[in-house]
Design an enzyme around this catalytic site. Structure first.
Site, mmCIF file in Angstrom:
data_model
loop_
_atom_site.group_PDB
_atom_site.id
_atom_site.type_symbol
_atom_site.label_atom_id
_atom_site.label_comp_id
_atom_site.label_asym_id
_atom_site.label_seq_id
_atom_site.Cartn_x
_atom_site.Cartn_y
_atom_site.Cartn_z
ATOM 1 N N CYS A 119 2.841 -23.416 23.516
ATOM 2 C CA CYS A 119 3.177 -22.810 24.812
ATOM 3 C C CYS A 119 3.885 -23.769 25.767
ATOM 4 C CB CYS A 119 1.915 -22.258 25.479
ATOM 5 S SG CYS A 119 0.785 -23.540 26.045
ATOM 6 N N SER A 156 -27.834 -21.120 2.550
ATOM 7 C CA SER A 156 -26.959 -22.035 1.855
ATOM 8 C C SER A 156 -27.691 -23.357 1.622
ATOM 9 C CB SER A 156 -25.749 -22.195 2.756
ATOM 10 O OG SER A 156 -24.836 -23.001 2.160
ATOM 11 N N LEU A 157 -26.993 -24.371 1.153
ATOM 12 C CA LEU A 157 -27.639 -25.664 0.927
ATOM 13 C C LEU A 157 -26.943 -26.748 1.729
ATOM 14 C CD1 LEU A 157 -28.059 -25.721 -2.963
ATOM 15 C CD2 LEU A 157 -29.895 -25.615 -1.281
ATOM 16 N N ARG A 215 -24.325 -12.496 -1.544
ATOM 17 C CA ARG A 215 -24.922 -13.163 -0.401
ATOM 18 C C ARG A 215 -24.339 -12.670 0.914
ATOM 19 N NH1 ARG A 215 -24.749 -19.552 0.190
ATOM 20 N NH2 ARG A 215 -22.748 -19.216 1.153
ATOM 21 N N LYS A 254 -26.053 -27.580 -10.378
ATOM 22 C CA LYS A 254 -25.446 -26.696 -9.387
ATOM 23 C C LYS A 254 -24.215 -26.085 -10.041
ATOM 24 C CE LYS A 254 -24.114 -26.439 -4.551
ATOM 25 N NZ LYS A 254 -22.986 -25.535 -4.717
ATOM 26 N N ASP A 292 0.827 -1.206 0.000
ATOM 27 C CA ASP A 292 0.000 0.000 0.000
ATOM 28 C C ASP A 292 0.856 1.248 0.000
ATOM 29 O OD1 ASP A 292 -2.928 -0.959 1.933
ATOM 30 O OD2 ASP A 292 -2.112 -1.633 0.030
ATOM 31 N N ALA A 293 1.990 1.167 0.716
ATOM 32 C CA ALA A 293 2.860 2.338 0.801
ATOM 33 C C ALA A 293 3.389 2.682 -0.591
ATOM 34 C CB ALA A 293 4.006 2.054 1.754
ATOM 35 N N CYS A 313 2.028 -28.833 24.516
ATOM 36 C CA CYS A 313 1.522 -27.968 23.456
ATOM 37 C C CYS A 313 2.683 -27.383 22.664
ATOM 38 C CB CYS A 313 0.684 -26.855 24.071
ATOM 39 S SG CYS A 313 0.250 -25.574 22.889
ATOM 40 N N LYS A 315 -35.014 -29.641 -5.316
ATOM 41 C CA LYS A 315 -35.927 -28.756 -4.581
ATOM 42 C C LYS A 315 -37.326 -29.328 -4.601
ATOM 43 C CE LYS A 315 -33.253 -24.717 -5.741
ATOM 44 N NZ LYS A 315 -33.007 -23.691 -6.744
ATOM 45 N N GLU A 355 -31.947 -29.539 -10.680
ATOM 46 C CA GLU A 355 -31.308 -28.562 -11.563
ATOM 47 C C GLU A 355 -29.806 -28.543 -11.335
ATOM 48 O OE1 GLU A 355 -33.959 -25.425 -10.278
ATOM 49 O OE2 GLU A 355 -32.512 -24.693 -8.822
ATOM 50 N N CYS A 412 -4.490 -28.671 24.753
ATOM 51 C CA CYS A 412 -3.488 -27.904 25.489
ATOM 52 C C CYS A 412 -4.167 -27.387 26.751
ATOM 53 C CB CYS A 412 -3.015 -26.748 24.621
ATOM 54 S SG CYS A 412 -2.297 -25.394 25.551
ATOM 55 N N LYS A 414 -23.825 -33.711 -4.349
ATOM 56 C CA LYS A 414 -22.499 -33.369 -4.861
ATOM 57 C C LYS A 414 -21.912 -34.526 -5.660
ATOM 58 C CE LYS A 414 -21.530 -29.237 -3.124
ATOM 59 N NZ LYS A 414 -20.344 -29.015 -2.307
ATOM 60 N N TYR A 420 1.979 1.882 -3.393
ATOM 61 C CA TYR A 420 0.821 2.344 -4.159
ATOM 62 C C TYR A 420 0.528 3.809 -3.841
ATOM 63 C CZ TYR A 420 -4.020 2.745 -5.743
ATOM 64 O OH TYR A 420 -5.166 3.169 -6.335
ATOM 65 N N ASP A 421 0.532 4.135 -2.565
ATOM 66 C CA ASP A 421 0.289 5.518 -2.164
ATOM 67 C C ASP A 421 1.318 6.459 -2.774
ATOM 68 O OD1 ASP A 421 -0.901 4.830 1.222
ATOM 69 O OD2 ASP A 421 -1.888 4.789 -0.721
ATOM 70 N N ASP A 452 -21.198 -23.555 -10.113
ATOM 71 C CA ASP A 452 -20.415 -22.932 -9.062
ATOM 72 C C ASP A 452 -19.981 -21.540 -9.499
ATOM 73 O OD1 ASP A 452 -19.403 -22.969 -6.573
ATOM 74 O OD2 ASP A 452 -17.559 -24.035 -7.102
ATOM 75 N N TYR A 458 -32.437 -19.124 -9.719
ATOM 76 C CA TYR A 458 -32.803 -20.404 -9.115
ATOM 77 C C TYR A 458 -33.800 -20.311 -7.968
ATOM 78 C CZ TYR A 458 -28.830 -19.326 -5.965
ATOM 79 O OH TYR A 458 -27.961 -18.742 -5.095
ATOM 80 N N CYS A 469 -1.622 -19.657 26.552
ATOM 81 C CA CYS A 469 -1.197 -20.230 25.272
ATOM 82 C C CYS A 469 -1.416 -19.221 24.149
ATOM 83 C CB CYS A 469 -1.973 -21.503 24.978
ATOM 84 S SG CYS A 469 -1.537 -22.198 23.370
HETATM 85 S S1 IVH Z 1 -30.669 -22.808 -4.229
HETATM 86 C C1 IVH Z 1 -32.411 -21.352 -0.364
HETATM 87 N N1 IVH Z 1 -30.020 -23.668 -6.627
HETATM 88 O O1 IVH Z 1 -24.925 -23.121 -4.303
HETATM 89 C C2 IVH Z 1 -31.888 -21.642 -1.712
HETATM 90 N N2 IVH Z 1 -28.298 -22.764 -5.274
HETATM 91 O O2 IVH Z 1 -24.104 -24.383 -1.855
HETATM 92 C C3 IVH Z 1 -30.407 -21.820 -1.729
HETATM 93 N N3 IVH Z 1 -26.087 -22.733 -6.331
HETATM 94 O O3 IVH Z 1 -25.552 -20.353 -2.263
HETATM 95 C C4 IVH Z 1 -29.777 -21.867 -3.050
HETATM 96 N N4 IVH Z 1 -26.712 -23.607 -8.251
HETATM 97 O O4 IVH Z 1 -24.843 -19.944 -4.695
HETATM 98 C C5 IVH Z 1 -29.582 -23.114 -5.493
HETATM 99 N N5 IVH Z 1 -29.604 -24.463 -8.769
HETATM 100 C C6 IVH Z 1 -29.162 -23.891 -7.652
HETATM 101 C C7 IVH Z 1 -27.809 -23.534 -7.474
HETATM 102 C C8 IVH Z 1 -27.403 -22.982 -6.254
HETATM 103 C C9 IVH Z 1 -25.697 -23.116 -7.562
HETATM 104 C C10 IVH Z 1 -25.192 -22.162 -5.301
HETATM 105 C C11 IVH Z 1 -25.755 -20.979 -4.570
HETATM 106 C C12 IVH Z 1 -25.832 -21.394 -3.129
HETATM 107 C C13 IVH Z 1 -24.807 -22.477 -3.074
HETATM 108 C C14 IVH Z 1 -25.083 -23.424 -1.929
#
Ligand code: IVH
Length: 693
Positions: free
Chosen positions: A418, A89-90, A146, A125, A40-41, A415, A297, A123, A433, A321, A43-44, A127, A234, A439
Site C-alpha cells: 500500500c 496433536s503432538l 481428525r 511415527k 466446474d463449468a 509497504c 508416551k 513407537e 506497515c 522427529k 464439468y457441468d 505419517d 495408537y 493496506c
Molecule cells: S499419538 C493424543 N502416536 O502424528 C495422542 N500419533 O503429529 C496424539 N501419529 O495426529 C497422537 N504415529 O496422526 C500418536 N504412534 C503414534 C503416531 C501418531 C503417527 C500422527 C497422528 C497425530 C500426528 C501428530
C-alpha cells in the site's frame, strides 16, 4: 462432436460411454487430489450433456451411470462428526536435550522423586492420516478424520473398505470403544500405486501421506476400495469400561481384539530412549513404511490422565522427529510479504530443489535481524533445511561461493502493498506497515484468517478466491462473505459464470458459508484476528466471558484501566498487559467496532461449549492457588481447568475461591481483606471430589 439430434442410437450409445468414463475420471481428479483438470463449468457441461442423452435415450440409464450416483451431482464434502473426546496433536522434540526437558517437565508436574523412573513407550511415527474408529456393541459404526481436533469428517464407508480394520470386535470388547490410529500406505504399495497412476495418465502422489489421505477422502468408495491402505492403532478415544492401566496393556489388548499394532519398545530412562531412537533411525531404510520420527508416551494411564493436555497436545506424549533434511541451492530473489497485522516478512525465492522428496522453492527469512546475522544477500548459494511441516529455513550462506560483493539486503521503508510507511518500533524485531485498514494486503490476510480452519472454517474460500473477490470488491469485510449470496442473485456476472466455477461449486460455496452463520464464541473471537490472540487465548476468553454480549461489554468497560473489568482481564492466567493492550486496542477503534456490529447482524454466536464440566461444582468459578500444595502448581491448575474453573494469577473481588497451601502469604491476606472464600487444600479436594460421588 455431433449434435444430439444428429446422432443415431449407436452413436448416442458410444458418446454416452465416452461421457460417463470422462466424468468418472474427472470425479477422481477432483476428489482424489482436490486438483480438477477442468473447470466446474466444463464439468457441468459434460454432466448436462450426459443428462440430455439419457433423457433422449432412457435405455442408456444404468445403475453405474454418473447420473445415478448419490444425489443429482456429487456434493463436495463429507458429513461432519463431533469427536466425543478431542483428537489432538503432538508436541515435538528434535534433540536429546529437548527430550530430557520433556521428561523433566513430567517429573516436575507429577512431583516425582529423582529416583523414580518414568516408563515410556516408544513407537514409530508413521505419517499418514489420523482416524478415529468408533465401535458400539462390537460393531464398527463410525470412522472420522481428525479435522480441527473437535470436529472431523465422516469417512465410515471408506474406512470399511480397508481390509486391515476389523468390522466387528470379539465379545469381551467394551460396549463403546474408540480406537485412534493412523491410516497409511506402505512404501512398496505407494510405488505400485503411483506406477498405475502414471500409466493411466492420472496424477501421481507426492508421498505416501498424500496418497493415503487422497485415497481415504474419496466420495466414491469404489476408489478407496482399490487402494492398498493400512491402519495401526495408537491411542483410545471414548471407552465405556476401562480395560487397561498402561499404554502397554492398551496396545496388547487392541492387538488381541484384531486391531493392527506396530512394534514398540518400553524405555525407562533418557539413555534407553536415545539408544532406541538411534536404532530406529538406523533401521529406517529397511522398514516397509515411511516414518518421520518416534513417538514417546508415558506408560501409566493414571499418570497420563493427571498430566492431561496443554493447548492442542498432551503433556504425556511427544514426537521425537528425525533430523531435518538439508540441501544447497541459489537464492534468486527476496520478496516481502505483508501479514495480517502488517508485519513485513522477507521470503527467499529459491532455485527449486528437492529436499527429502519435496520440491522447495521458498524459504522464510523471518526478519531483518536474521538476514543481517546470517549476512544473506541476493544471488547467494545457501544451505536450506526442511523439517516436517515446518516452513523451510535458510541455515547459512556459503560465503566462498559468493560472486563479487552484492549489496546487503534491507527491508523496504514503505509497504510493498500500500506504500504506507513501514516502521520498526523500539524493542520489536518486526517491521510493520502502518497502513492498517487501508493496506489491501493486511485486509486480505485478515479475511484469509477469518475463514481459516480454526476460525470460521469456510471450505471453498481458498486464498486465491479471497484475493480475487477482494480485488473485485465482492468481499471487503467479513460480513460481506455472508452477503455474497444475496448480491450474487442480482449480479450480472454471478460467481457460477466465472472461469473455474459452475452451478455446483457456487451452490457448495453458499452452503458452506450458510452453515457457519451459527458459530462458537471461541472461534468467533479467534476469527477477529487480533494481534497475539491465538486459538488457545480465544478459548480462554470465551470461557471467561461466556457470551458475545458479555465479552464486548467487558472489553468496553476495560478501556478504563482503573475498572474492575480491566483488573479481571489481566488477572486471567496467560493474559498479560501487552496482550490486554492489543485486545483493548482492537475494541478502541471505531472501524473495528463497525466491522464487528456489521458481522453480528449476519451471524449468531453460540455460547462457549466448555469441555465436559457437567455437574462440576467449580465450573465457571475463578480460583487462585497460593502457597505450597501437595501436588505441583501446574497440576493443580490443570485439574481445576479440566473441571471448568478459571485459574487467575491474582486475587480480586471477582475471585470465587482462594486455595491456600502451606506458607501462603500476601494473596491469602488479600483474600481475607476482600472477604473472598479461602479453602485449605483438603477442603478444595473434597469440594471437587463431590462430583464423583
Ligand atoms: S499419538 C493424543 N502416536 O502424528 C495422542 N500419533 O503429529 C496424539 N501419529 O495426529 C497422537 N504415529 O496422526 C500418536 N504412534 C503414534 C503416531 C501418531 C503417527 C500422527 C497422528 C497425530 C500426528 C501428530
Amino acid at each position: 462432436m455431433n449434435s444430439l439430434f444428429d446422432m443415431n442410437k449407436e452413436q448416442a450409445h458410444s458418446r454416452h460411454q465416452e461421457l460417463a468414463a470422462e466424468i468418472k475420471r474427472h470425479d477422481a481428479a477432483y476428489y482424489t487430489h482436490d486438483e480438477p483438470e477442468i473447470s466446474d463449468a466444463q464439468y457441468d457441461a459434460l454432466r448436462r450433456e450426459l443428462e440430455e442423452l439419457e433423457k433422449q435415450y432412457p435405455e442408456l440409464v444404468s445403475a453405474d451411470s454418473p447420473t445415478q450416483k448419490v444425489g443429482a451431482a456429487p456434493a463436495k464434502g463429507f458429513a461432519k462428526v463431533r469427536h466425543a473426546v478431542p483428537m489432538l496433536s503432538l508436541s515435538n522434540v528434535f534433540s536429546e536435550e529437548e527430550l530430557g526437558e520433556f521428561l523433566d517437565r513430567i517429573r516436575r508436574f507429577l512431583t516425582l522423586p529423582e529416583n523414580e523412573s518414568i516408563e515410556i513407550i516408544a513407537e514409530p511415527k508413521i505419517d499418514g492420516l489420523s482416524c478415529s474408529l468408533r465401535y458400539e456393541g462390537g460393531k464398527l459404526v463410525q470412522a472420522a478424520t481428525r479435522g480441527d481436533g473437535y470436529e472431523g469428517e465422516d469417512i465410515t464407508e471408506n474406512v470399511k473398505t480397508i481390509k486391515d480394520i476389523p468390522l466387528t470386535l470379539p465379545e469381551d470388547a467394551p460396549d463403546i470403544l474408540e480406537v485412534r490410529g493412523e491410516i497409511y500406505m506402505g512404501r512398496a504399495d505407494f510405488a505400485a500405486l503411483n506406477k498405475v497412476q502414471e500409466e493411466t495418465g492420472a496424477k501421481t502422489f507426492a508421498n505416501p501421506r498424500n496418497a493415503a489421505a487422497g485415497s481415504v477422502r474419496q466420495l466414491d468408495v469404489e476408489i478407496t476400495k482399490t487402494r492398498p491402505l493400512k491402519f495401526f492403532g495408537y491411542a483410545l478415544g471414548q471407552v465405556s469400561e476401562p480395560f487397561a492401566s498402561s499404554h502397554f496393556e492398551v496396545r496388547e489388548q487392541l492387538k488381541r481384539w484384531g486391531i493392527p499394532e506396530t512394534a514398540y519398545t518400553i524405555c525407562a530412562s533418557l539413555d534407553d530412549l536415545m539408544q532406541n531412537y538411534q536404532s530406529i533411525l538406523e533401521s529406517r531404510p529397511d522398514l516397509d513404511y515411511e516414518i518421520d520420527g518416534v513417538v514417546y508416551k508415558v506408560n501409566r494411564l493414571d499418570w497420563q490422565e493427571r498430566l492431561g493436555f496443554v493447548a492442542r497436545a498432551p503433556r504425556w506424549a511427544t514426537a521425537h522427529k528425525f533430523p531435518a533434511e538439508r540441501a544447497i541451492t541459489r537464492l534468486n530473489a527476496i520478496d516481502v510479504q505483508v501479514g495480517r497485522t502488517g508485519v513485513l516478512t522477507p521470503v527467499a525465492r529459491l532455485e527449486p530443489i528437492t529436499v527429502g522428496g519435496v520440491v522447495v522453492s521458498n524459504a522464510t527469512l523471518h526478519n531483518q535481524d536474521e538476514i543481517d546475522r546470517k549476512d544473506i544477500r541476493i544471488g547467494d548459494i545457501v544451505v536450506i533445511q526442511r523439517a516436517g511441516d515446518v516452513i523451510p529455513q535458510v541455515i547459512e550462506v556459503l560465503k566462498d561461493k559468493r560472486a563479487g560483493d552484492p549489496p546487503s539486503y534491507q527491508l523496504p521503508d514503505t509497504c510493498p502493498a500500500c506504500g504506507s510507511l513501514a516502521i520498526r518500533e523500539e524493542g520489536e524485531v518486526a517491521k510493520r506497515c502502518t497502513g492498517g485498514l487501508i493496506c489491501p494486503a493486511q485486509r486480505v490476510e485478515r479475511l484469509k484468517h477469518f475463514v481459516s480452519r480454526l476460525a470460521f472454517d469456510i471450505e471453498g474460500l481458498g486464498d486465491k478466491i479471497i484475493r480475487d473477490f477482494f480485488a473485485e470488491g465482492l468481499i471487503r469485510t467479513p460480513a460481506d462473505i455472508f452477503r455474497l449470496e444475496e448480491g450474487n442473485k442480482a449480479s450480472l456476472t454471478p460467481i457460477r459464470a466465472r472461469e473455474g466455477w459452475g452451478d455446483l461449486s457456487e451452490k457448495n460455496l453458499f452452503a458452506a458459508i450458510n452453515a457457519r452463520r451459527d458459530i462458537e464464541l471461541n472461534r468467533f473471537i479467534y476469527a477477529l484476528g487480533i494481534r497475539q490472540i491465538g486459538e488457545a487465548t480465544a478459548k480462554m476468553l470465551a470461557a471467561q466471558y461466556g457470551s458475545i454480549e458479555n465479552f464486548i461489554r467487558a472489553m468496553n468497560e476495560a478501556q478504563n484501566r482503573e475498572s474492575e473489568a480491566y483488573q479481571s482481564l489481566i488477572a486471567m492466567d496467560g493474559i498479560g498487559p501487552s496482550m490486554a493492550d492489543d485486545l483493548l486496542g482492537f475494541f478502541a477503534e471505531d472501524h473495528n467496532r463497525e466491522v464487528l456490529q456489521d458481522l453480528l447482524s449476519q451471524v449468531s454466536i453460540k455460547p462457549y461449549d466448555a469441555p465436559q464440566t457437567q455437574g462440576s461444582p467449580v465450573a465457571g468459578k475463578t480460583l487462585v492457588f497460593t502457597g505450597a500444595l501437595s501436588i505441583s502448581r501446574s497440576e493443580a491448575k490443570a485439574q481445576a481447568e479440566r473441571l471448568g474453573a478459571k485459574v487467575a494469577g491474582s486475587v480480586s473481588s471477582k475471585t470465587d475461591y482462594v486455595i491456600a497451601g502451606e506458607d501462603a502469604g500476601s494473596k491469602l491476606k488479600k483474600a481475607k481483606d476482600l472477604g473472598v472464600k479461602v479453602l485449605s487444600e483438603e477442603e478444595w479436594l473434597s469440594l471437587i471430589n463431590e462430583k464423583n460421588q
